[in-house]
Design a protein around this motif. Structure first.
Motif, PDB file in Angstrom:
ATOM      1  N   SER A   1      -7.415  -1.813  -5.586  1.00 25.37           N
ATOM      2  CA  SER A   1      -6.545  -0.711  -5.161  1.00 25.37           C
ATOM      3  C   SER A   1      -5.096  -1.007  -5.501  1.00 25.37           C
ATOM      4  O   SER A   1      -4.370  -0.163  -6.053  1.00 25.37           O
ATOM      5  N   ASP A   2      -4.694  -2.246  -5.234  1.00 21.85           N
ATOM      6  CA  ASP A   2      -3.327  -2.653  -5.554  1.00 21.85           C
ATOM      7  C   ASP A   2      -3.093  -2.651  -7.058  1.00 21.85           C
ATOM      8  O   ASP A   2      -2.027  -2.233  -7.538  1.00 21.85           O
TER       9      ASP A   2
ATOM     10  N   TYR B   1      -5.206  -9.492  -9.419  1.00 23.71           N
ATOM     11  CA  TYR B   1      -5.452  -8.052  -9.580  1.00 23.71           C
ATOM     12  C   TYR B   1      -6.037  -7.776 -10.960  1.00 23.71           C
ATOM     13  O   TYR B   1      -6.927  -6.941 -11.120  1.00 23.71           O
TER      14      TYR B   1
ATOM     15  N   HIS C   1     -18.182  -4.575  -6.667  1.00 20.12           N
ATOM     16  CA  HIS C   1     -17.317  -5.457  -5.872  1.00 20.12           C
ATOM     17  C   HIS C   1     -18.042  -6.697  -5.380  1.00 20.12           C
ATOM     18  O   HIS C   1     -17.470  -7.788  -5.306  1.00 20.12           O
TER      19      HIS C   1
ATOM     20  N   GLY D   1     -14.006  -7.348   0.532  1.00 22.28           N
ATOM     21  CA  GLY D   1     -12.827  -6.621   1.011  1.00 22.28           C
ATOM     22  C   GLY D   1     -11.601  -6.940   0.167  1.00 22.28           C
ATOM     23  O   GLY D   1     -10.826  -6.059  -0.215  1.00 22.28           O
ATOM     24  N   THR D   2     -11.464  -8.220  -0.149  1.00 26.43           N
ATOM     25  CA  THR D   2     -10.330  -8.641  -0.987  1.00 26.43           C
ATOM     26  C   THR D   2     -10.454  -8.028  -2.371  1.00 26.43           C
ATOM     27  O   THR D   2      -9.459  -7.593  -2.973  1.00 26.43           O
ATOM     28  N   SER D   3     -11.646  -7.990  -2.871  1.00 23.08           N
ATOM     29  CA  SER D   3     -11.876  -7.402  -4.189  1.00 23.08           C
ATOM     30  C   SER D   3     -11.449  -5.935  -4.188  1.00 23.08           C
ATOM     31  O   SER D   3     -10.728  -5.483  -5.086  1.00 23.08           O
ATOM     32  N   LYS D   4     -11.858  -5.231  -3.162  1.00 22.40           N
ATOM     33  CA  LYS D   4     -11.494  -3.796  -3.088  1.00 22.40           C
ATOM     34  C   LYS D   4      -9.983  -3.634  -2.942  1.00 22.40           C
ATOM     35  O   LYS D   4      -9.363  -2.787  -3.601  1.00 22.40           O
ATOM     36  N   SER D   5      -9.421  -4.460  -2.111  1.00 21.03           N
ATOM     37  CA  SER D   5      -7.977  -4.377  -1.876  1.00 21.03           C
ATOM     38  C   SER D   5      -7.215  -4.693  -3.147  1.00 21.03           C
ATOM     39  O   SER D   5      -6.238  -4.015  -3.504  1.00 21.03           O
ATOM     40  N   ASN D   6      -7.662  -5.718  -3.849  1.00 19.73           N
ATOM     41  CA  ASN D   6      -6.994  -6.094  -5.102  1.00 19.73           C
ATOM     42  C   ASN D   6      -7.099  -4.986  -6.137  1.00 19.73           C
ATOM     43  O   ASN D   6      -6.150  -4.715  -6.881  1.00 19.73           O
TER      44      ASN D   6
ATOM     45  N   HIS E   1       0.833  -1.203   0.000  1.00 18.21           N
ATOM     46  CA  HIS E   1       0.000   0.000   0.000  1.00 18.21           C
ATOM     47  C   HIS E   1       0.865   1.249   0.000  1.00 18.21           C
ATOM     48  O   HIS E   1       0.564   2.247   0.618  1.00 18.21           O
TER      49      HIS E   1
END
Lengths: 183, 547
Positions: free
Chosen positions: A161-162, A128, A142, A154-159, A100
């Protein structure tokens, strides 16, 4: 109108109609497949699989929405199937985890070619790439992405973003290289 | 940053949107090839139903044809009596019967149409040669293979008369064995007015009176002739068919046939001459039946029995002079005595398993199965001494009736040769798989059964363990070792006892079995002692009859 005639021909198994339909939609769908694949070969496999499905299920097309959208969905599904099968054989290890860290806060001008941009998407780690494609290109939410990929929201959002961060970095690097090459 | 990140989406979507790239030609080739395959599959699917229905219809037609043709191959019943002796024959009605050798056909009754007088019978034996006057006359078609005289149908002229009754002898050399079906007596009279029942009666009478040849009277000889010659096989086949219809009981051979015509050509006679021999010997039939019965012996009643048992085992200990050394040192005379004199408590052996019993002729039983037996041996406190092992380590050696275990001091000072330690109350556990083979004699009285048995059991070592509390140099340690040296992997015991059963339902019975075991071989090898486990036990189980 021509589309409808071709579709009718495909329903009746007319090879000429099938070929024409393929030649018309293949270039666009190839790009879709490239977005979901790491290599060109992989993309062609997905494309081939996708068109076979299109011809097998063409009777099910009900003229609700565009034919191109229908074909695109099939291509995306084929890409997802391939992704799932690869995930089973080889657990995806995101060695390029973006973390991040702060991306360069630099507004990147849209000067890169489509091919270059496509290349950057292809270079994303598979997880990703899937999320980014489904969110940015297919316009999915998402929740839908999470269900489709078997991950949490949450993983979808995090992925996502990454993925964006990685793309940002990649684009920035490309821009710098471009500037250095062509000052 | 967020704006930038969201803008990155837009950057990519706008940048890639509208972009196209042509795939290589391989892609379409692959699609084309797959579509061809799919096309074949769809054609196959399309006609699959049609093919299925066609197959069903064709199979049905074939089955129908087979059924129709198998009409002539249906099995007939046999009777035990197939003897026909030589005697005169009588018939009371429209049946012409030819008696056998040396008998006179005194009681032939003319057929309704007076065929007797007008019929000439010709056979191989007495072929009537055409006289000049009847050259054009009656044509008698005789047995297949013999040239017919003339075609009688064209020129009906009076024929030379011969006696109506023909004495036919038995011929065994040229027997035509009709063995593709169970041949029964063949006699058919197809004259009008003669009912089937009546015909049957006549024939049965005829056989009862020892007929050996019977005439078939028919209006239609076409089916018996081929190219104007008598089709012997066909004639016989036809007669067999009729005999089947009449369900005649006896069996016979037919070795000759003759056909003759009356002068009016209104009646024709197929004369079938028998050889008086049954097609299938009743003796063979009885033998077959008794074989079947004797084979029943080999089919046992099978039952399974899960069980639990408890044995109390004592190990008889003997010297094992074959062991030259005890560990690393030469064997001493009192090594085995130390084990023998050091009393071990009776070994408790719970067993659980399942047996399979094969009961032959409701009397003799053979039983086998599998059980797991755990021998728990409690050993009183004893002194143990150190010993130098092959690996150079000094350990305490623990001898018992099972064998020898080595205990390593874990804490405190390393012991020296000659040191000793006190081992507290110790327990050894040996687990065996028992595979018995027992023979018994089964006695049943109402719901109770008694089955004394005797046999042998193989005891296969599964695992071993010794637990002890050892005190040395002021240190007390509880140790469990899983290696006991000197045990055989298999040893054998006898088993004898009696099983008492109580039948609760048709298939279930409760079983109680007191039994005794004796060791046939020692459970040790290369140990200080030879131990022979003997014991008494009681087993309880539930027997389930499978058949």
């Amino acid at each position: 109108m021509e589309d409808l005639l071709l579709i009718q021909g495909c329903i009746h198994g007319d090879r000429n109609s099938q070929r024409k339909l393929y030649e018309f939609y293949a270039p666009k769908m190839m790009v879709v497949c490239l977005r979901y694949s790491k290599t060109r070969e992989e993309a062609e496999e997905v494309l081939q699989e996708g068109f076979i499905r299109v011809f097998a299920k063409i009777e099910q097309f009900k003229n609700e929405g565009s034919f191109e959208g229908w074909v695109r969905k099939i291509m995306v599904n084929s890409a997802l199937q391939k992704y799932r099968s690869q995930k089973k054989l080889h657990p995806i290890i995101n060695i390029e985890a973006a973390g991040h860290e702060q991306a360069d806060v630099e507004y990147v001008l849209p000067q890169l070619s489509a091919k270059e941009l496509l290349g950057h998407v292809q270079q994303l780690p598979p997880a990703y790439k899937m999320v980014f494609n489904l969110y940015a290109f297919e316009g999915m939410k998402h929740k839908e992405i999470a269900e489709l990929l078997g991950i949490s929201e949450g993983t979808s959002k995090s992925n996502l973003s990454d993925a964006r961060a990685l793309l940002q970095r990649a684009v920035t690097r490309s821009m710098r290289i471009a500037k250095q090459t062509n000052p | 940053m967020d704006k930038n990140l969201h803008d990155i989406d837009k950057l990519f979507t706008d940048g890639i949107d509208g972009y196209e790239e042509m795939p290589s030609s391989n892609v379409w080739e692959g699609i084309d090839h797959t579509l061809d395959k799919h096309g074949l599959d769809s054609i196959k699917k399309k006609y699959k139903n049609l093919k299925t229905y066609s197959a069903i219809v064709i199979t049905g037609l074939i089955a129908l044809l087979v059924y129709k043709s198998s009409f002539l191959t249906k099995k007939l019943q046999f009777s035990d009596s197939a003897t026909v002796s030589k005697a005169q024959v009588k018939d009371s009605n429209n049946l012409k019967i030819i008696s056998n050798e040396n008998a006179e056909a005194a009681s032939t009754v003319p057929l309704t149409k007076d065929i007797t007088e007008q019929t000439t019978v010709h056979t191989n034996d007495n072929l009537v040669k055409p006289t000049p006057e009847n050259k054009e006359g009656d044509k008698t078609i005789i047995q297949a293979g013999i040239t017919p005289i003339d075609n009688h149908l064209k020129t009906p002229t009076p024929i030379k008369e011969t006696p109506a009754v023909k004495i036919i002898t038995n011929t065994t050399t040229n027997e035509k064995v009709i063995n593709k079906r169970h041949v029964n007596a063949i006699t058919v009279e197809q004259e009008k007015g003669v009912t089937k029942t009546l015909r049957k009666q006549h024939i049965e009478n005829a056989y009862a009176n020892n007929a050996n040849a019977i005439n078939v009277v028919t209006n239609n000889t076409n089916s018996f002739t081929k190219n104007n010659q008598l089709d012997n096989t066909n004639a016989i086949e036809k007669a067999i068919e009729e005999a089947y219809n009449l369900r005649l009981p006896q069996s016979t051979y037919f070795n000759k046939a003759a056909i003759s015509y009356n002068s009016n050509q209104t009646y024709n006679t197929i004369q079938l001459i028998t050889s008086l021999k049954p097609t299938i010997s009743t003796e063979a039939m009885h033998k077959k039946a008794s074989n079947k019965r004797s084979l029943a012996f080999l089919k046992p009643q099978i039952s399974i029995m899960p069980y639990a048992a408890y044995e109390s085992t004592n190990r008889e200990i003997e010297d094992n002079p074959e062991t030259p050394t005890v560990g690393m040192r030469p064997r001493r005379e009192d090594d085995w005595k130390k084990v023998k004199q050091h009393e071990e408590e009776a070994i408790k052996t719970p067993v659980a398993g399942a047996k399979v019993e094969f009961l032959f002729l409701n009397k003799v039983s053979l039983t086998t199965g599998v059980g797991i037996a755990s021998q728990y041996n409690k050993i009183k406190p004893k002194l143990v001494e150190t010993e130098l092992g092959r690996d150079g380590r000094i350990r305490y050696r623990f001898d018992c009736s099972a064998g020898s275990a080595y205990i390593t001091a874990k804490t405190g000072n390393i012991p020296l040769i000659g040191d000793s330690a006190l081992s507290g109350s110790s327990n050894s556990r040996l687990r065996y798989m028992q595979v018995p083979l027992l023979a018994g004699f089964h006695l049943q009285k109402n719901k109770f059964s008694f089955t004394p048995f005797i046999g042998a059991t193989a005891n296969i070592l599964l695992d071993k363990q010794l637990s002890t509390e050892i005190t040395y140099a002021g240190v007390k340690e509880t140790q469990t070792v899983t290696e006991i040296e000197g045990l055989q992997s298999i040893y054998y015991t006898t088993n004898e006892g009696v099983t008492i059963g109580y039948k609760t339902t048709r298939r279930l019975s409760l079983q109680l079995t007191p039994y005794a075991t004796q060791a046939l071989s020692s459970m040790n090898k290369n140990a200080v002692v030879k131990s022979f486990p003997n014991g008494l036990g009681i087993q309880a189980g539930l027997k389930i009859n499978l058949k």
